[in-house]
Design an enzyme around this catalytic site. Structure first.
Site, PDB file in Angstrom:
ATOM      1  N   ASN A  22      -2.453  21.490  -6.582  1.00 55.55           N
ATOM      2  CA  ASN A  22      -3.279  22.090  -7.639  1.00 55.55           C
ATOM      3  C   ASN A  22      -3.545  23.543  -7.237  1.00 55.55           C
ATOM      4  O   ASN A  22      -3.384  23.899  -6.062  1.00 55.55           O
ATOM      5  CB  ASN A  22      -4.575  21.275  -7.847  1.00 55.55           C
ATOM      6  CG  ASN A  22      -5.564  21.429  -6.710  1.00 55.55           C
ATOM      7  OD1 ASN A  22      -5.982  22.538  -6.366  1.00 55.55           O
ATOM      8  ND2 ASN A  22      -5.965  20.319  -6.104  1.00 55.55           N
ATOM      9  N   ASN A  76     -10.387   9.345  -7.100  1.00 57.04           N
ATOM     10  CA  ASN A  76      -9.058   9.179  -7.682  1.00 57.04           C
ATOM     11  C   ASN A  76      -8.427   7.820  -7.388  1.00 57.04           C
ATOM     12  O   ASN A  76      -7.336   7.525  -7.867  1.00 57.04           O
ATOM     13  CB  ASN A  76      -8.131  10.291  -7.184  1.00 57.04           C
ATOM     14  CG  ASN A  76      -8.641  11.653  -7.584  1.00 57.04           C
ATOM     15  OD1 ASN A  76      -8.862  12.521  -6.751  1.00 57.04           O
ATOM     16  ND2 ASN A  76      -8.879  11.839  -8.863  1.00 57.04           N
ATOM     17  N   ARG A  95       0.302  12.057  -2.703  1.00 58.68           N
ATOM     18  CA  ARG A  95      -0.856  11.155  -2.710  1.00 58.68           C
ATOM     19  C   ARG A  95      -0.476   9.689  -2.937  1.00 58.68           C
ATOM     20  O   ARG A  95      -1.347   8.818  -2.855  1.00 58.68           O
ATOM     21  CB  ARG A  95      -1.899  11.602  -3.759  1.00 58.68           C
ATOM     22  CG  ARG A  95      -2.522  12.953  -3.451  1.00 58.68           C
ATOM     23  CD  ARG A  95      -3.834  13.185  -4.180  1.00 58.68           C
ATOM     24  NE  ARG A  95      -4.909  12.292  -3.717  1.00 58.68           N
ATOM     25  CZ  ARG A  95      -6.148  12.306  -4.200  1.00 58.68           C
ATOM     26  NH1 ARG A  95      -6.480  13.157  -5.153  1.00 58.68           N
ATOM     27  NH2 ARG A  95      -7.069  11.466  -3.732  1.00 58.68           N
ATOM     28  N   ARG A 149      -2.718  15.259 -14.806  1.00 61.12           N
ATOM     29  CA  ARG A 149      -2.328  14.232 -13.835  1.00 61.12           C
ATOM     30  C   ARG A 149      -2.088  12.886 -14.508  1.00 61.12           C
ATOM     31  O   ARG A 149      -1.087  12.234 -14.292  1.00 61.12           O
ATOM     32  CB  ARG A 149      -3.406  14.073 -12.770  1.00 61.12           C
ATOM     33  CG  ARG A 149      -3.611  15.300 -11.896  1.00 61.12           C
ATOM     34  CD  ARG A 149      -2.424  15.537 -10.997  1.00 61.12           C
ATOM     35  NE  ARG A 149      -2.644  16.654 -10.103  1.00 61.12           N
ATOM     36  CZ  ARG A 149      -3.313  16.586  -8.973  1.00 61.12           C
ATOM     37  NH1 ARG A 149      -3.822  15.454  -8.557  1.00 61.12           N
ATOM     38  NH2 ARG A 149      -3.460  17.662  -8.222  1.00 61.12           N
ATOM     39  N   HIS A 178      -8.253  17.398 -13.403  1.00 61.23           N
ATOM     40  CA  HIS A 178      -8.897  16.090 -13.583  1.00 61.23           C
ATOM     41  C   HIS A 178     -10.113  16.301 -14.482  1.00 61.23           C
ATOM     42  O   HIS A 178     -10.807  17.317 -14.355  1.00 61.23           O
ATOM     43  CB  HIS A 178      -9.400  15.515 -12.249  1.00 61.23           C
ATOM     44  CG  HIS A 178      -8.350  14.937 -11.359  1.00 61.23           C
ATOM     45  ND1 HIS A 178      -8.374  15.097  -9.991  1.00 61.23           N
ATOM     46  CD2 HIS A 178      -7.254  14.193 -11.632  1.00 61.23           C
ATOM     47  CE1 HIS A 178      -7.332  14.464  -9.461  1.00 61.23           C
ATOM     48  NE2 HIS A 178      -6.634  13.917 -10.437  1.00 61.23           N
ATOM     49  N   ASP A 180     -12.996  15.169 -14.221  1.00 70.18           N
ATOM     50  CA  ASP A 180     -14.264  15.346 -13.492  1.00 70.18           C
ATOM     51  C   ASP A 180     -14.480  16.771 -12.992  1.00 70.18           C
ATOM     52  O   ASP A 180     -15.555  17.106 -12.513  1.00 70.18           O
ATOM     53  CB  ASP A 180     -14.379  14.340 -12.330  1.00 70.18           C
ATOM     54  CG  ASP A 180     -13.342  14.559 -11.235  1.00 70.18           C
ATOM     55  OD1 ASP A 180     -12.522  15.488 -11.335  1.00 70.18           O
ATOM     56  OD2 ASP A 180     -13.345  13.772 -10.270  1.00 70.18           O
ATOM     57  N   ALA A 268      -9.410  22.397  -1.252  1.00 67.28           N
ATOM     58  CA  ALA A 268      -8.406  21.411  -1.676  1.00 67.28           C
ATOM     59  C   ALA A 268      -8.546  21.091  -3.160  1.00 67.28           C
ATOM     60  O   ALA A 268      -7.817  20.261  -3.691  1.00 67.28           O
ATOM     61  CB  ALA A 268      -8.539  20.135  -0.851  1.00 67.28           C
ATOM     62  N   CYS A 274     -15.616  14.045  -6.826  1.00 64.77           N
ATOM     63  CA  CYS A 274     -14.295  13.651  -6.305  1.00 64.77           C
ATOM     64  C   CYS A 274     -14.414  12.918  -4.984  1.00 64.77           C
ATOM     65  O   CYS A 274     -13.567  12.089  -4.644  1.00 64.77           O
ATOM     66  CB  CYS A 274     -13.414  14.861  -5.990  1.00 64.77           C
ATOM     67  SG  CYS A 274     -13.191  16.041  -7.278  1.00 64.77           S
TER      68      CYS A 274
HETATM   69  N1  ARG Z   1      -6.211  17.900  -3.625  1.00 67.36           N
HETATM   70  C1  ARG Z   1      -6.643  16.806  -4.471  1.00 67.36           C
HETATM   71  C2  ARG Z   1      -5.637  16.645  -5.607  1.00 67.36           C
HETATM   72  O1  ARG Z   1      -5.116  17.633  -6.065  1.00 67.36           O
HETATM   73  C3  ARG Z   1      -8.011  17.046  -4.994  1.00 67.36           C
HETATM   74  C4  ARG Z   1      -8.535  15.909  -5.795  1.00 67.36           C
HETATM   75  C5  ARG Z   1      -9.885  16.170  -6.336  1.00 67.36           C
HETATM   76  N2  ARG Z   1     -10.384  15.028  -6.981  1.00 67.36           N
HETATM   77  C6  ARG Z   1     -10.893  14.972  -8.224  1.00 67.36           C
HETATM   78  N3  ARG Z   1     -11.338  13.838  -8.635  1.00 67.36           N
HETATM   79  N4  ARG Z   1     -10.918  16.020  -9.008  1.00 67.36           N
HETATM   80  O2  ARG Z   1      -5.342  15.558  -6.038  1.00 67.36           O
END
Ligand code: ARG
Length: 294
Positions: A22, A76, A95, A149, A178, A180, A268, A274
């Site tokens: 991201n 997630n 992931r 995503r 996302h 959230d 990140a 998250c």
């Molecule tokens: N680096 C993670 C990703 O890109 C960050 C996730 C953050 N989580 C969230 N629920 N927004 O997947």
């Protein structure tokens, strides 16, 4: 006797920023001071846990795993409601290794009586957990983000599995990948959202569903500071360090905001919401919190 909200957190012992999935992720910045950022991350994770317990939660911590630095973002991992959990399918290979570990973790919780049913989205049906599926206790439906995503096809699967309505919201920006990161449903029925993150159609759906007086617009700074990415329990809200404006707006509505320095995790692309997964979310209990808040 009221039970405390139960939140899952994952230890940050394997956290680092080593790849880019991201636009917030900056491995170059991380590698300039690996030890310093690592130490700051351990402190930030502990501070978040303390803020959450201070706000009334019980936190369950599980270890992370080497090579899976983003496990620190268990929002997630799954969608959860009424003792049912539907485990995520991650879009990026970076992931995907988290999936079997979260299946095991949730099966363990099932064995302890926390869940009755644990299943997973079908193979290829990308859906990144509670990060893209937010329960609205006031309106008794999920809001589901898609287009970055998670895929739109996941929405019917969610509806089927939980037997509740799911309102789709298409996300327009890779920075707010996302739901959230740009949308927060509060116990009193307010919705905090960052309009530029949504397509025009999704903005129209939000306006048609949430009364004007309950809609709170986040600023560019609030969104970039990951303040929309907050944990709400009753009248308590825990978030990355808020700007005064947002704190004041929420304060006027009766909420108490606790800010935590989460800068290592923002490197990140993640914030407070998250970094947690609410395990005991139920329609009924949330409706009770909701009634108490009125
Ligand atoms: N680096 C993670 C990703 O890109 C960050 C996730 C953050 N989580 C969230 N629920 N927004 O997947």
């Amino acid at each position: 006797m009221s039970r405390k909200p139960t939140l899952l957190m994952i230890d940050a012992g394997h956290f680092e920023v080593s790849y880019v999935i991201n636009p917030w992720m900056t491995p170059e910045a991380w590698s300039k001071d690996r030890m310093g950022h690592f130490r700051a991350a351990q402190a930030a994770s502990a501070a978040l846990e303390q803020a959450l317990t201070g706000a009334g939660a019980e936190v369950i911590r599980l270890p992370g795993a080497p090579g899976l630095p983003d496990m620190v973002f268990p929002a997630n991992a799954a969608v959860v409601l009424d003792g049912r959990a539907l485990v995520a399918r991650f879009r990026y290979p970076e992931r995907q290794g988290e999936e079997p570990l979260f299946v095991d973790a949730l099966e363990l919780f099932k064995a302890r009586g926390l869940f009755e049913v644990v299943e997973q989205y079908p193979v290829g049906c990308f859906q990144e957990g509670a990060g893209d599926c937010i329960w609205d206790a006031t309106r008794q439906h999920f809001w589901a983000g898609y287009g970055q995503r998670s895929i739109r096809e996941a929405i019917a699967v969610t509806e089927d599995f939980f037997g509740v309505p799911v309102v789709p919201l298409e996300l327009a920006s890779p920075r707010f990948y996302h739901l959230d990161t740009c949308f927060l449903a509060l116990s009193g029925g307010e919705v905090v959202y960052y309009p530029p993150a949504f397509t025009k159609e999704a903005q129209a759906v939000i306006h048609a569903t949430v009364p004007k007086e309950k809609l709170i617009e986040a600023s560019d700074e609030d969104a970039a500071g990951f303040c929309v990415n907050a944990v709400n329990m009753g009248k308590q809200i825990v978030m990355a360090q808020p700007r005064d404006g947002l704190r004041a707006v929420l304060g006027e509505r009766g909420y108490t905001v606790t800010g935590v320095d989460l800068s290592p995790f923002i490197m990140a692309g993640g914030g407070a919401y998250c970094m947690t997964l609410r395990l005991d979310r139920t329609r009924a209990a949330d409706a009770q919190v909701q009634r108490a808040a009125q």
